[in-house]
Design a protein around this motif. Sequence first.
Motif, PDB file in Angstrom:
ATOM      1  N   PHE A 180      32.623  23.278 -28.274  1.00  0.00           N
ATOM      2  CA  PHE A 180      33.775  23.601 -29.130  1.00  0.00           C
ATOM      3  C   PHE A 180      34.994  23.087 -28.403  1.00  0.00           C
ATOM      4  CE2 PHE A 180      30.756  27.072 -29.918  1.00  0.00           C
ATOM      5  CZ  PHE A 180      30.633  26.979 -31.291  1.00  0.00           C
ATOM      6  N   ALA A 216      29.722  25.479 -25.031  1.00  0.00           N
ATOM      7  CA  ALA A 216      28.990  26.709 -25.300  1.00  0.00           C
ATOM      8  C   ALA A 216      27.509  26.518 -24.990  1.00  0.00           C
ATOM      9  CB  ALA A 216      29.191  27.140 -26.748  1.00  0.00           C
ATOM     10  N   SER A 250      27.540  37.656 -20.879  1.00  0.00           N
ATOM     11  CA  SER A 250      28.382  37.404 -22.044  1.00  0.00           C
ATOM     12  C   SER A 250      28.999  36.011 -21.966  1.00  0.00           C
ATOM     13  CB  SER A 250      29.482  38.456 -22.056  1.00  0.00           C
ATOM     14  OG  SER A 250      30.191  38.389 -23.245  1.00  0.00           O
ATOM     15  N   GLY A 251      28.972  35.297 -23.086  1.00  0.00           N
ATOM     16  CA  GLY A 251      29.587  33.971 -23.123  1.00  0.00           C
ATOM     17  C   GLY A 251      28.713  32.868 -22.569  1.00  0.00           C
ATOM     18  N   SER A 252      27.437  33.165 -22.314  1.00  0.00           N
ATOM     19  CA  SER A 252      26.601  32.133 -21.702  1.00  0.00           C
ATOM     20  C   SER A 252      25.960  31.216 -22.738  1.00  0.00           C
ATOM     21  CB  SER A 252      25.533  32.786 -20.834  1.00  0.00           C
ATOM     22  OG  SER A 252      24.758  33.672 -21.606  1.00  0.00           O
ATOM     23  N   GLY A 253      26.163  31.492 -23.998  1.00  0.00           N
ATOM     24  CA  GLY A 253      25.672  30.574 -25.020  1.00  0.00           C
ATOM     25  C   GLY A 253      24.454  31.035 -25.791  1.00  0.00           C
ATOM     26  N   LYS A 254      24.079  32.289 -25.632  1.00  0.00           N
ATOM     27  CA  LYS A 254      22.886  32.782 -26.312  1.00  0.00           C
ATOM     28  C   LYS A 254      23.048  32.787 -27.819  1.00  0.00           C
ATOM     29  CE  LYS A 254      23.372  36.823 -24.383  1.00  0.00           C
ATOM     30  NZ  LYS A 254      24.659  36.665 -23.697  1.00  0.00           N
ATOM     31  N   THR A 255      24.130  33.395 -28.255  1.00  0.00           N
ATOM     32  CA  THR A 255      24.341  33.477 -29.697  1.00  0.00           C
ATOM     33  C   THR A 255      24.451  32.086 -30.300  1.00  0.00           C
ATOM     34  OG1 THR A 255      25.416  35.612 -29.546  1.00  0.00           O
ATOM     35  CG2 THR A 255      25.920  34.298 -31.471  1.00  0.00           C
ATOM     36  N   THR A 256      25.137  31.207 -29.590  1.00  0.00           N
ATOM     37  CA  THR A 256      25.275  29.848 -30.115  1.00  0.00           C
ATOM     38  C   THR A 256      23.915  29.196 -30.292  1.00  0.00           C
ATOM     39  OG1 THR A 256      27.395  29.757 -28.985  1.00  0.00           O
ATOM     40  CG2 THR A 256      26.493  27.684 -29.772  1.00  0.00           C
ATOM     41  N   GLU A 278      20.864  40.552 -30.306  1.00  0.00           N
ATOM     42  CA  GLU A 278      21.152  41.859 -29.719  1.00  0.00           C
ATOM     43  C   GLU A 278      20.999  42.967 -30.737  1.00  0.00           C
ATOM     44  OE1 GLU A 278      24.449  42.115 -27.190  1.00  0.00           O
ATOM     45  OE2 GLU A 278      24.459  39.992 -26.708  1.00  0.00           O
TER      46      GLU A 278
END
Lengths: 331, 331, 273, 360, 312
Positions: A14, A19, A39-45, A160
């Motif tokens: 991005f 990400a 948090s912020g490590s790119g899992k959701t992405t 999650e």
Amino acid sequence: MTAAVEFLNVQRHFGTVKAVDGVDLTIREGAFFAMLGPSGSGKTTCLRLISGFEKPTGGAIRIFGQDVSDVPPNRRNVNTVFQDYALFPHMNVRDNVAYGLMVKGVDRTKRHAKAEEMLSLVKLSGYGDRKPGQLSGGQRQRVALARALVNEPRVLLLDEPLGALDLKLREAMQDELKALQHRLGITFVFVTHDQHEALSMADSLAVFNEGKIAQIGTPEEVYARPATRFVADFVGSSNVLPPDLTRSLGGPARWSSLRPESLRLATGGDAKLTGPVRALRYLGAGTRVVIDAKGTEIAALIPAGQPVPPEGAAAGLTFDAPALHVMEGEK
Amino acid sequence: MTAAVEFLNVQRHFGTVKAVDGVDLTIREGAFFAMLGPSGSGKTTCLRLISGFEKPTGGAIRIFGQDVSDVPPNRRNVNTVFQDYALFPHMNVRDNVAYGLMVKGVDRTKRHAKAEEMLSLVKLSGYGDRKPGQLSGGQRQRVALARALVNEPRVLLLDEPLGALDLKLREAMQDELKALQHRLGITFVFVTHDQHEALSMADSLAVFNEGKIAQIGTPEEVYARPATRFVADFVGSSNVLPPDLTRSLGGPARWSSLRPESLRLATGGDAKLTGPVRALRYLGAGTRVVIDAKGTEIAALIPAGQPVPPEGAAAGLTFDAPALHVMEGEK
Amino acid sequence: MPSEDRPSLGLRLGALGGLLFLHLPILLIFLYAFTTEERSFQFPPPGLTTKWFAVAWFDRPDIWPPLWLSLKVAAIATAVALVLGTLVSAAMSRASFFGREQISLLILLPIALPGVITGMSLRSAFGMMDIPFSVWTIVLGHATFCIVIVYNNAVARFRRLSGGILEASADLGANAFQTFRHILLPNLGSALLAGGMLAFALSFDEVIVTTFTAGTGLESKTLPIWMLDELIRPRQRPVTNVVAIVVFVATFFPILIAYYLTRGGSETAGSGK
Amino acid sequence: QMTAIGAGEGQVDIVAWPGYIERGETDKAFDWVTKFEAATGCKVNVKTANTSDEMVALMNEGGFDLVTASGDASLRLVSGGRVQPINVDLIPSWGTVDDRLKSAPWHTVDGVHYGVPYMWGPNVLMYNTEVFKEAPTSWNVVFEEMTLPDGKSNKGRVQAYDGPIHVADAAQYLMAHKPELGITSPYELNEDQYKAALDLLRQQRELTSRYWHDAFIQIDDFKNEGVVASGSWPFQVNLLKADGQPIASTIPSEGATGWADTTMMHVDAAHPNCAYMWMEHTLSSNLQSDLAVWFGANPSVPAACTDGRGMSTAESCTANGMDDFEKIRFWTTPVSKCSQGECVPYYRWVSDYIGVIGGR
Amino acid sequence: MTTQAILPERGLPDRLTATFWRRPRLLLVLLLTPPLLWLGVVYLGSLAALLWQSFYSIDEFSGMVVPEFTLKTYAELFRPSNLDIIIRTVGMSAAVTLGCAVLAFPIAYYAARYARGRWKAVFYLGIMLPLWSSYLVKVYAWKLILAKEGIIGWAATGMGLGGVLDAVLAIPVIGGNSLSTSYIGTFLVFVYVWLPYMILPMQAALERVPTSMLEASADLGASRSQTFRTVILPLAMPGVIAGSIFTFSLTLGDYIIPSIIGNSANFIGMAVYQFQGTAGNIPLAAAFAVVPILIMLVYLTLARRAGAFDAL
Ligand SMILES: Nc1ncnc2c1ncn2[C@@H]1O[C@H](COP(=O)(O)OP(=O)(O)OP(=O)(O)O)[C@@H](O)[C@H]1O
Ligand SMILES: Nc1ncnc2c1ncn2[C@@H]1O[C@H](COP(=O)(O)OP(=O)(O)OP(=O)(O)O)[C@@H](O)[C@H]1O
Ligand SMILES: [Mg+2]
Ligand SMILES: [Mg+2]
């Protein structure tokens, strides 16, 4: 057997934020695959790349062997349980669950029957007429699950899903999810930042760090043989030993890890690590004792029932040689 | 030494809901007191009764010996760290922290100096000019802490202050809080529904259930000698044995509890409980094995490194006699 | 929507077309402030001139009293509405109490019932109680429907404001007045500003209720009533357009500022959660 | 009733037809207020009303001193007790009033005067001279569907007055074209005659795209809406002509209804002295003369045509119909008791006319 | 530790705070009294006064109100020509509300979902500014746009679309001689002036629809239009209803627009205005006023059930 999901050097940037930054990944069919990371490590992405809500800026994604770069989310047979559940507040539980069938044009009686079936699968028969607002957190979570399963997806993505539940409920849901996956044989891809959850549920897991995969393997591999300091530290609270300490303990001059539960109080002269006790934490099942071994804090888990040295006293710790794990990922 | 907080048969009913239903409680000065219990058991209500945001419908509350039924919240020298932090969004961090002094009329330079001192106490020196919106969750939590401490309260109330943090951060904050309380010597009253947190932090804890206190004592007492089935089950995932099973194991015909970590795999003929293995859960530090002992599911925690029987195989478990705890609170 | 989702062409056309629809007549008002015709307009305008601005400024002293009156009425009505609207919204944001629903209906009524009815009932009440028409009768009518505007904005903010920060303030030793001054007011401020602006705009442009609650003398002629008189009695008709566009232009920046203030406000207020 | 005039109260509030009271704002040449204000110190506040009904309503509500009431309003005001008898002895110029108007029945009841005559005039037929090369000779251009001289239908191109008194115009048209109905006065209609008039109006509804009650909107409509013929007041005709529009007016063969207005005084007038001064002013100043030119109407003081106090001349008065007094049927309020015995009263005119405009 | 557990009381503010704390009802009463006095007594009182008058009647000749209780006025209200007015007005209000909803939706949707940064400000200004330009001047501008020889006619002729315009105007009932003398014109102007009142609550409601809801729908296989119909629209509904309260009631009571644009047929607002102001028939005007009051009360009740009050 084809892989359910494959990432080939996938990137999702991005602007300047990387990400997801060059991820290679293979999730085999029928796996319970966990993505773990801070948090912020790119899992959701990553999950959104699978479901199609994000498009890779580089690399390719295959689902059951097929490249999906041109397939929009609504045409991927992959369903998601959203972190906030995203239940439709204006529909009752039954219509929520039947939604995926409704948009496919399945007729009313058929889809209601199927919805009831799903609801009984998640142990919510009889709740069909309620609105989501009238359910507890755990019940909503199960509705979201039923809704995602109604289309019989070949891959179920869970972001999650247990994050918002309290511990008791969470443990119960972990068992249920695990059992459900067992029964249905669907591939589950499960995102969490809770290492206990990842370890106890997955049969294969990837540890993310800053958009990259730090380690991938079975829970046992990742827990017992972390590849890097980051993994050792993140997956369970391991002791990380610097190269000189490793060497003094008989290993090579490399970084190594030592799990607290593999340490025990030394009786007599077999102490490998000695120092004053810095902190004591009662954990019920045992007590966590932290000693200061010449500048490196080493934690040991002493099982309940054994005597524990008082804070400030000098103590010695020992372990069996194989417990010292040298991390290949670190120079 | 007077008690910091005393509840004398306190009740708080909301219509028909008995949120707090006859609680007797003494928190001694300087204690780190935890309130533990499932959702809706009345913990928050108890805290709000101390801070004055709720008024008891029955009974009396004393703070340092003085009845507070007529004292509004702003005159109680009791401060709260709210679960959602409740930082003032329109003020910067320094003004947030200095707020308690400002409303007391302390002049600008003095209160800013004190605020800086508090910020350095929570390791946030240099963040004074930021707005709360520009801080991470953990930082906000610490600002809330600094803000609550600036008035030098005699009792600090914390309502699940770590609930919103992720595991890593949470463990770090637990240590910090514990150290802080040690240093300041203030009475901490800490609400949580996480039993690990309560056990590891408190020096005294009360387990709530349905508006009543189910047990009160030190973490060791509560964990090792639960008074009721509810406590045994809620504080750590204990095995609860019905009277007949207790008797068959050599105890009286009463309900008893048996901690999973006090069970071990029987070698040879010393098995006290036998049955097929129902479930296996890898937990990193060990594996949780559940056997079906004639209808009662019994879980045992097998430390890492020991061999674990496969699912479905018959297994035998044994324990040392003192581990079997008979619960006095149950008939 | 996926982050790369683009609005469809139809949506873009609809949105753009809608905005144009909202503004084309306003362009026309601009255009006819420059026409050379004096009495009634025809299209296209026969010629263009800027003289009407000069005329409005120098030759038309009758513009100013209505303008001041409207400003005054709108200011007073907004102030009254701000006070009353904030009070109800504060009460309504508290725990439920008996009659809450009825009160919310009552607040809504003046805006939900057509202006003729509000105006006519106030007028007949004035008549019955022998209250002479004055600035205050106009204000009374305007404030009645301005309350709901303020209320709507304030109550939405109250809802978003985590109740926690008010308790946090008391917890830290602030009394009710300090909490109001230091916590409530700053957080409510931008919502009140937005509500106040809208209320002011509504009051400033109100004709229907005003025709009923204003007397007939010159001293109770608000700007819209002046415009109505001007429009049904065309002399130097472009002057009405000049006045309209001056008001329009003069409000451009306040609205923009209010937008940025309220936007920022909603973000910070949300972060308390 | 007043017996003497005292000092002015500083203001006088008047309900008037639009264009009746000018202070030089529309056109600098037409001003009959400024001098009055300077001379008496009575500031003149005007509330314009567009219909007689509105005037009655305003007077009923109160707060005004004077009203320029037409014949269809004046008797209602008298019988409602909203206006007070006038002491003509306090009006020095009373003697100059046109004898035909001095005791006209619309303001004199049982010999008591309830006002001072103000102005009178016909409801003319206004038309577009580009469409009508020659003046139309009959009202049929607004009542009957027909092809106009420019070859197009009159449908949608004519207007009618948006007031119940317009029923009288229809009745007057029927007087000429359906003599068998036996209408003797357009303000006294029995049920059959009334029904015929309404039918005619319904027919007119088909032709009329909009009714007018606001003089200026009618002016706009003649300019922008393609309206080419309508009953109107000389006022609009003059304004449109002044604007250079191809407009003229005529009184067709059927005759015309007309209005004769009276300045009447409210029973509770708050400024009676100024009111009397104004009434005197209406008769003695340039008002009659200039207003006649401005509005295209006729002064109530015949001398105003010739004595040069204003812009009127003998010719302009003749052009405005000063000599047509007998041809004009002045607005009066229809009442149930009439020369035919039983007539349809005004309140039914009101509601039925709303129905006609609504398409019923 | 030296600080006290209970702090001393400092002056009147503290004492009042304690009083409010002990008696929360007192504070509530203090908060509610001024607004309730204003709205409950002044406003409701006036409404009651008005309604009371609807039971009076008027003397037909003099036009004076006869202050005696009668139902005569209501009988008059049900005369066919008056019923026509009611039906016409309610029909127009419904049409205008629908028109506003249709026109507002793309604007509100775009502003809520896609407009970012500067564009968001443009939309905000674009919606708010028309509210600030005089309603009357706008209406007169429309008269010029819609007139037979006005802008639309001029543009239609210029583009050779005169025939289309004529065809539209030839539609029975809603057509007419020109746009400005037809119901179409009245409708257009109403829609125009009330449009912002529909957009604002609609946009607010749309902004509250969480993105994850739309993703969930797509995830379950719904196409864009299915998502729109089954998720967005129902969730935006409270906003639409809230907006419709404004557009409906504003149309219901307006008398200026239909007297300037349209074919002279009466609307309730005009009738009320004329009966009250022009004809002085206050009882009938009051009886007419009862109609929109009843309609709006029913409407509000339904709207509250649909949760529209929270969306206002
Ligand atoms: N739409 C977006 N635009 C810009 N940056 C984004 C966007 N989505 C995610 N990011 C950034 O990408 C990084 C990875 O985000 P992601 O949501 O995948 O993390 P995560 O591992 O799921 O974290 P968490 O545990 O907090 O949910 C973050 O730095 C985030 O700020
Ligand atoms: N203001 C209130 N009105 C009505 N019921 C209330 C109110 N506050 C609390 N309750 C009820 O009282 C009970 C106890 O609530 P409380 O918030 O003390 O629980 P808790 O132990 O803090 O739970 P959690 O862990 O979910 O925060 C619950 O059933 C709750 O619904
Ligand atoms: Mg995430
Ligand atoms: Mg709680």
